[in-house]
Motif scaffolding. Structure first.
Motif, short mmCIF file in Angstrom:
data_model
loop_
_atom_site.label_atom_id
_atom_site.label_comp_id
_atom_site.label_asym_id
_atom_site.label_seq_id
_atom_site.Cartn_x
_atom_site.Cartn_y
_atom_site.Cartn_z
N CYS A 13 0.78 -1.29 0.09
CA CYS A 13 0.00 0.04 -0.11
C CYS A 13 0.89 1.25 -0.05
CB CYS A 13 -0.72 -0.08 1.24
SG CYS A 13 -2.09 1.49 1.22
N ARG A 15 0.33 4.56 0.20
CA ARG A 15 -0.38 5.63 0.68
C ARG A 15 0.89 6.29 1.71
NH1 ARG A 15 -3.81 4.34 -2.81
NH2 ARG A 15 -2.17 5.39 -3.92
N CYS A 17 1.26 6.81 4.83
CA CYS A 17 1.01 5.86 5.82
C CYS A 17 2.27 5.26 6.73
CB CYS A 17 -0.38 5.06 5.55
SG CYS A 17 -0.75 4.13 7.09
N SER A 19 2.26 2.35 7.84
CA SER A 19 2.45 1.07 7.71
C SER A 19 2.97 0.40 6.51
CB SER A 19 0.93 0.65 7.85
OG SER A 19 0.63 0.85 9.25
N THR A 20 2.74 1.04 5.35
CA THR A 20 3.07 0.46 4.09
C THR A 20 2.90 -1.02 4.12
OG1 THR A 20 4.90 2.32 3.91
CG2 THR A 20 4.90 0.45 2.35
N CYS A 21 1.73 -1.24 4.10
CA CYS A 21 1.16 -2.76 4.38
C CYS A 21 1.65 -3.46 3.11
CB CYS A 21 -0.28 -2.81 4.57
SG CYS A 21 -0.99 -2.07 6.10
N LEU A 48 -4.69 -5.51 7.50
CA LEU A 48 -4.61 -4.32 6.82
C LEU A 48 -5.75 -3.23 7.72
CD1 LEU A 48 -5.58 -5.33 3.30
CD2 LEU A 48 -3.33 -4.92 4.31
N CYS A 49 -5.63 -2.06 7.24
CA CYS A 49 -6.79 -1.01 8.02
C CYS A 49 -7.98 -1.14 7.00
CB CYS A 49 -6.13 0.14 8.12
SG CYS A 49 -6.13 1.22 6.34
N LYS A 51 -9.42 0.98 5.23
CA LYS A 51 -9.06 1.63 3.94
C LYS A 51 -8.47 0.39 3.03
CE LYS A 51 -6.32 4.38 6.05
NZ LYS A 51 -6.88 4.45 7.59
N GLY A 52 -7.51 -0.23 3.68
CA GLY A 52 -6.93 -1.41 2.76
C GLY A 52 -7.98 -2.28 2.48
N VAL A 183 -1.89 2.46 12.91
CA VAL A 183 -2.42 1.23 13.65
C VAL A 183 -1.79 0.09 13.86
CG1 VAL A 183 -5.08 1.30 13.08
CG2 VAL A 183 -3.67 0.67 11.27
N HIS A 184 -0.78 -0.30 13.06
CA HIS A 184 -0.14 -1.46 13.30
C HIS A 184 0.90 -1.24 14.58
CE1 HIS A 184 -1.67 -2.07 9.20
NE2 HIS A 184 -1.83 -3.27 9.38
N ILE A 628 -7.11 8.18 4.14
CA ILE A 628 -5.85 8.82 4.18
C ILE A 628 -5.84 10.08 3.54
CG2 ILE A 628 -3.49 8.53 3.12
CD1 ILE A 628 -3.55 6.89 5.37
S1 SF4 Z 1 -2.77 0.86 7.29
FE1 SF4 Z 1 -4.14 0.99 5.77
S2 SF4 Z 1 -3.80 2.99 4.57
FE2 SF4 Z 1 -2.11 2.33 5.85
S3 SF4 Z 1 -0.68 1.23 4.68
FE3 SF4 Z 1 -1.91 -0.23 5.63
S4 SF4 Z 1 -3.73 -0.71 4.32
FE4 SF4 Z 1 -2.56 1.32 3.47
#
Ligand code: SF4
Ligand SMILES: Nc1nc2c(c(=O)[nH]1)N[C@H]1C(S)=C(S)[C@@H](COP(=O)(O)OP(=O)(O)OC[C@H]3O[C@@H](n4cnc5c(=O)[nH]c(N)nc54)[C@H](O)[C@@H]3O)O[C@H]1N2
Ligand SMILES: Nc1nc2c(c(=O)[nH]1)N[C@H]1C(S)=C(S)[C@@H](COP(=O)(O)OP(=O)(O)OC[C@H]3O[C@@H](n4cnc5c(=O)[nH]c(N)nc54)[C@H](O)[C@@H]3O)O[C@H]1N2
Ligand SMILES: [Mo]
Length: 735
Positions: A13, A15, A17, A19-21, A48-49, A51-52, A183-184, A628
């Protein structure tokens, strides 16, 4: 009967953010049906969050634009479909015409920011580099002030492995809301708490993060400096400072000590910060006794006119107590230490003079020397090389008709600075990865600047508020339709992004757009753009990898990342052994560098911006849980835009006669915004809260009234200060 063949692909991801999931998608019969977290990624751990998880809806949204379009007249909402050929020809011809008219490309402007942090997306910058010098929106709206503060103190923006926060005995989350914005990281914070660590959250708002804390300190906005100095004084009064650490590794302790003794008292600090003196005591005890202490200064904290100075004040007691350089402890913010480890071939095209190793793909070698290239008046070089391939160098000072460098304008003061450009004026704008008309401060000021433009190009997925100002819309692919590689500004994990599905409609990646526009430019005027016009996306990804990154990731080929992401073998602890990157090699409580920038050399108290009688309430516009910035919020799965409200505290609501659901108007000298009210105990007295990023039907244009002031720091590292977004003052009335 339909046979279903499911295939799985790896993604990141991209974005803006923490986390860069790492994401795994499932594709059935050419359609992406599901996304889930990649359990092999040690930081995001298979989750994921929200949004993901909403990506499938974003990819196939009916509102997504997947063909090039033209709006005529601009602002009319009359968009009609055009071909890529027409779009690229129109744009290329315009660029060439402007170059002829002004003798340079400075009338062409790029505004790109944080919509997609994938390495290949920097092809936009590379494409313009390869044409000549342009006007560029530079600076950064996230973190500039806090970044400079850290550089003055520590010398670099290094921090320890955030996974090691799990080892901390106390954690102070100071003006950051990770339960929503990172979040992570909450997993590692929870791990620490399960081992007995104490969690403190310091925020004017009672956030979702505060709800998890052992101690919540409701500081007055912008008064964090006072609170931190009170903590420093409390520590000093009790002799809890780490004298050995201060003597060996800290510069300026005697000066800071005497400042504390002269100017700071615990009672004064608590009063300024609007907290009980016990709050000062709790913080001091945690830093001095419950080590290692992790102190995370957030980005929200520093969006103030004294934001950088407050960050310096907060890091001071951390240094006094020797909470640096130990696993589990130390200062967290965000960091580019692993972020920059790949090559940025796309961004830094053409290769710098004398550079070697710019093998982009078999048969194409950029050596940067410009051999055999004839300089072309106005910038760029003539193409040479294999069929259709362009290689060369950026026009340099001294080349005929070439200006000395890109003309920078502050992205955080974009409209005003563009208007101030006169020689030549800005006539064309390219917007990519940027929600200009929703995310910029004081968005209404864009009107006049956009009026100057003869052509505005918007590359995006949706007709965002910025589309009102655009003439040509180019549809971008999503991470599920392209190759890419992204690194995190937080954790140490490296993954890869592969396409799972064909580009939806006619959409193209920013890289492909750059290559295709380069080809079109050269078709119309040979040599006018040296950006490569061939090479597959995967080859571009491959070329980003260096031997060093292979060693750090313990792989021999980027394709191994298709099996699973890898954690880079990057030092887990920053500032081990008390070696700092400052000019003195010490932690600089007293910073000459800061003084040279016209700032106090010591982390002394600087009062926050104050409201005026006309606009007595502070408006905070913090980051959303379900967006985001301007992305995701409008998706139905995440609730659409209907929940945009202004939160106001019960006391103020009573005084104004406001009940939840009533329409209210917020206004200041910049404009007014109407939206529904919600009475909330989360918000302290005299503060209003409207989360940022909303757009779409019924959404408030909140940034019409946000902005105007700048942060104290930011220019040193990013070139420009950032907007002091949270120093916005408004008045309110009931409709
Ligand atoms: S937490 Fe959500 S917005 Fe952030 S990288 Fe992960 S999926 Fe993307
Ligand atoms: N879900 C989600 N995640 C995101 C983003 C998003 O929009 N949504 N955005 C990403 C980006 S671009 C960024 S920059 C980061 C931002 O990440 P954060 O810094 O966590 O986010 P903010 O909402 O800017 O601010 C955090 C908190 O600072 C508080 N704050 C404001 N002023 C002060 C003050 O004077 N003192 C103190 N102590 N606290 C104060 C706010 O009330 C808010 O709760 O998050 C990234 N992650
Ligand atoms: N009031 C207020 N305003 C703020 C803030 C605040 O706290 N309060 N926070 C500020 C902060 S910290 C930040 S970082 C900025 C963020 O503002 P921006 O940097 O503008 O970020 P986004 O809104 O995430 O994304 C902008 C656009 O990029 C598009 N995009 C996504 N992927 C791609 C792609 O692959 N190619 C192209 N060409 N486009 C793509 C998205 O669809 C979106 O329209 O906002 C700032 N504005
Ligand atoms: Mo940001």
């Amino acid at each position: 009967m339909v046979t279903v063949s499911a295939k799985r692909f790896r993604h990141l991801c991209p974005r803006n953010c923490f986390s860069t999931c790492a994401i795994i998608s499932t594709v059935e019969n050419g359609r992406l049906v599901r996304v889930e977290g990649d359990p092999e990624h040690g930081f995001t751990r298979g989750r994921l969050c929200a949004k993901g998880y909403a990506y499938p809806q974003l990819i196939y949204s009916r509102r997504r634009i997947t063909v090039p379009m033209r709006q005529y007249p601009r602002g009319s909402g009359h968009w009609h479909r055009i071909s890529w050929e027409e779009a690229l020809t129109t744009i290329a011809a315009k660029i060439l015409e402007l170059k002829g008219r002004y003798g340079s490309l400075l009338s062409v402007c790029l505004n790109k920011q944080s919509g997609n942090f994938g390495y290949l997306h920097y092809a936009v910058e590379g494409m313009f580099n390869a044409m000549g010098y342009i006007t560029r929106a530079e600076g950064n709206s996230c973190w500039s002030a806090g970044l400079d503060a850290r550089i003055f103190d520590l010398g670099a923006d290094r921090q320890s492995d955030p996974e090691d926060m799990a080892l901390a005995r106390s954690i102070v989350l100071w003006g950051v809301n990770p339960a929503w914005t990172a979040v992570h990281q909450m997993h590692f914070i929870t791990m620490a708490r399960e081992q007995g660590a104490t969690l403190v959250v310091i925020d004017p708002l009672y956030t979702a993060t505060a709800a998890q804390a052992d101690y919540y300190i409701q500081v007055r906005p912008g008064e964090d400096g006072a609170l931190a100095l009170g903590v420093a004084r409390y520590i000093l009064e009790r002799g809890w400072q780490d004298e050995d650490f201060l003597r060996e590794y800290v510069l300026g302790w005697p000066e800071f000590r005497s400042y504390l003794e002269r100017e700071v008292s615990v009672v004064w600090a608590a009063e300024k910060a609007g907290v009980a003196p016990e709050a000062v005591a709790v913080l001091a005890k945690l830093l001095a006794w419950y080590k290692p202490a992790a102190i995370w200064t957030g980005m929200g904290l520093q969006r103030h006119t004294n934001g950088g100075q407050n960050v310096r004040a907060i890091t001071a007691p951390a240094a006094m107590t020797g909470n640096l350089g130990q696993p589990g402890g130390g200062l967290y913010y965000a960091s580019q230490q692993t972020w920059n480890l790949l090559k940025y071939n796309a961004r830094d095209w053409p290769p710098p003079p004398g550079a070697t190793g710019w093998v982009l793909w078999p048969g194409v070698v950029g050596d940067g020397a410009g051999d055999g290239l004839e300089p072309v008046a106005g910038g760029g070089s003539r193409p040479v090389g294999a069929a259709g391939v362009v290689a060369g160098r950026q026009a340099r000072a001294g080349d005929p008709g070439v200006a000395v460098g890109h003309r920078p304008v502050n992205t955080n003061d974009f409209a005003r600075q563009v208007l101030a450009c006169t020689d030549p004026p800005v006539k064309m704008l390219w917007v990519a990865s940027r929600g200009l008309a929703s995310q910029d401060p004081l968005v209404t000021s864009l009107e006049e600047a956009m009026g100057l433009m003869e052509t505005v190009v918007l590359v995006d997925h949706f007709l965002t508020p910025t589309a009102r100002f655009a003439d040509i819309f180019l549809p971008a692919t999503t991470p599920f339709e392209e190759w890419d590689v992204v690194l995190s500004y937080w954790h140490y994990w490296l993954g890869i992004n592969q396409p799972a599905i064909a580009p939806v409609g006619e959409s193209r990646s920013d890289l492909e757009i750059a290559m295709h526009l380069s080809a079109k430019m050269n078709e119309l005027s040979p040599g006018s753009c040296t950006f490569p016009t061939s090479g597959s996306q995967e080859e571009w990804v491959a070329a980003e990898f260096t031997p060093e990154i292979y060693v750090l990731a313990d792989i021999r080929d980027y394709r191994e990342l298709l099996d699973r992401p890898r954690k880079l073998a990057w030092p887990r602890v920053s500032w081990e052994g008390g070696k700092f990157a400052t000019p003195s090699g010490k932690y600089e409580l007293c910073s000459e560098q800061a003084q040279k920038c016209g700032l106090p050399s010591l982390p002394v108290y600087v009062p926050p911006a104050a409201p005026s009688p006309a606009y007595p309430y502070r408006l905070l516009t913090s980051h959303q849980q379900l967006g985001i910035n301007s992305q995701f919020l409008h998706l139905g799965w995440l609730g659409g835009s209907e929940r945009a409200t202004v939160l106001l505290p019960p006391g103020l609501a009573r005084r104004l006669g406001v009940r939840s659901g009533m329409q209210v108007c917020l206004y200041n000298a910049s404009g007014e915004v109407v939206l529904p009210a919600m009475v909330s105990r989360q918000v302290p007295e005299d503060v209003l809260l409207c989360y940022q990023g909303w757009y779409g039907p019924g959404a408030p244009e909140i940034n019409a009234i946000v902005g105007g002031l700048m942060t104290d720091m930011g220019s040193y590292k990013t070139g420009f200060p950032a907007p002091a977004l949270y120093d916005t003052f408004v008045n309110i009335y009931v409709l």
